[in-house]
Enzyme design. Sequence first.
Site, PDB file in Angstrom:
ATOM      1  N   ASP A 194     -30.615  12.876 123.937  1.00 19.18           N
ATOM      2  CA  ASP A 194     -31.282  13.757 122.970  1.00 19.18           C
ATOM      3  C   ASP A 194     -32.792  13.552 123.063  1.00 19.18           C
ATOM      4  OD1 ASP A 194     -31.977  15.372 120.882  1.00 19.18           O
ATOM      5  OD2 ASP A 194     -30.776  14.321 119.364  1.00 19.18           O
ATOM      6  N   GLU A 220     -29.734  17.266 124.946  1.00 19.56           N
ATOM      7  CA  GLU A 220     -29.931  17.953 123.657  1.00 19.56           C
ATOM      8  C   GLU A 220     -31.413  18.187 123.383  1.00 19.56           C
ATOM      9  OE1 GLU A 220     -27.156  16.530 120.761  1.00 19.56           O
ATOM     10  OE2 GLU A 220     -28.720  16.472 119.216  1.00 19.56           O
ATOM     11  N   GLU A 246     -29.018  22.169 116.084  1.00 24.11           N
ATOM     12  CA  GLU A 246     -29.128  21.467 114.801  1.00 24.11           C
ATOM     13  C   GLU A 246     -30.253  22.029 113.944  1.00 24.11           C
ATOM     14  OE1 GLU A 246     -30.219  17.664 116.919  1.00 24.11           O
ATOM     15  OE2 GLU A 246     -31.536  17.449 115.207  1.00 24.11           O
ATOM     16  N   HIS A 296     -23.282  19.509 115.048  1.00 21.72           N
ATOM     17  CA  HIS A 296     -24.260  18.438 114.828  1.00 21.72           C
ATOM     18  C   HIS A 296     -23.966  17.810 113.477  1.00 21.72           C
ATOM     19  CE1 HIS A 296     -28.182  17.103 113.042  1.00 21.72           C
ATOM     20  NE2 HIS A 296     -28.244  16.479 114.201  1.00 21.72           N
TER      21      HIS A 296
HETATM   22 MG   LIG Z   1     -30.267  15.933 118.016  1.00 21.14          MG
END
Ligand SMILES: [Mg+2]
Length: 378
Positions: A194, A220, A246, A296
């Site tokens: 991420d 991500e 998200e 998420h």
């Molecule tokens: Mg994230």
Amino acid sequence: MRVTDVEVIPISHRLPEGRGLGDARGFGRDRATTLIRVETDDGETGWGEAFAPGSVVAPVVDEFFRDAVVGMDPFDVRRLAEDSYTDPYHFGGSVFVQSALSGIDVALWDLVGKATGKPVHRLLGGRERETLTAYASTMYFTEEDRPIAEPIEEAVEEGFAAAKIKIGTGVDSDVERVRAAREVLGDDARLMVDINGNYRPRQAIRTIKAIEEFDVTWVEEPVPPENLSGYREVKSRVDVPIAAGEAHYGRFEFKRLVDDRTVDVVQPNLGRCGGLTEANRIADMATTENVAVRPHIWNSAVGLAAAVQFAASVSDYPHTRNVPDPMMVEFDRSENPLRDEILTTPFDPTGGEVSVPQGPGLGVDVDEDAVERYRADR
Ligand SMILES: [Mg+2]
């Protein structure tokens, strides 16, 4: 059954000094979110979570939702998401309207489930699975001076066979962190990274090419969530799947992520995307374009429960008997009593799996005394 009251309950927890954690964008010590508690005239209570500050959610609920929701039959829940775009006209595309809607929508689905005696995933279209693979969200950037692989070792000891780690502070550090995580996880475990939108497209492409050899399941938010042209540039230049969602809310925003296959994986948060009604529409849209849906989850236990119910209902399309890319739910491994303490029976990810609650509604019992302990407005 009619709604008699909507209560907005901000909850928070502050990590001790020096124990802040975060992502490529910086550290934080506060975990905060907002619970929504809906009561009905037959004495039932529904719970939802708006993944936004309570000081903002409360006036949004009062201004845009309270009059419509009080007196409403919870079975009319789907109407609320439609109305959020037409009344209040022009404001529906706002993150705070959609976050407040999310909390109310989930609480209404909880009530519908309790009224019918069925878990929410059955109401959303049926059970695809009774247990879900959980992946550990861990290896944050921390204020503490710890060996970088230690959190992954803890996750492996708990039984996780999938993990997501934070990267995004430069290609050398990214490679070091991914290598360390892969060494601990072993070759068979799933590893996600991420970047939290900390890169420009060319920086992201450079890092993704450098970590590709470590078999990364998805990257991500390689670029900021609003930078859709950046997503398309990154995706056209790398072979690792790209994920985002998200920070997005409402089916219209998700349509842009799904259109032209801007990303490979969409990640609606049930406390922000518009709730279960909107998540269900997003899943249908994504699945139709063969884009994966993986919620998420960085929420309280209520938002987690909503995501688990949702994930249990999402089709494995296009897979049939062989599912090489299974549904997974995110399980944050950082300290968060809002996740671990507000249910009478908390979710248990030991062994890398969570059971899908089979009781009515969200299938969880909120411990209201514990909620009071973390109330941020008293
Ligand atoms: Mg994230």
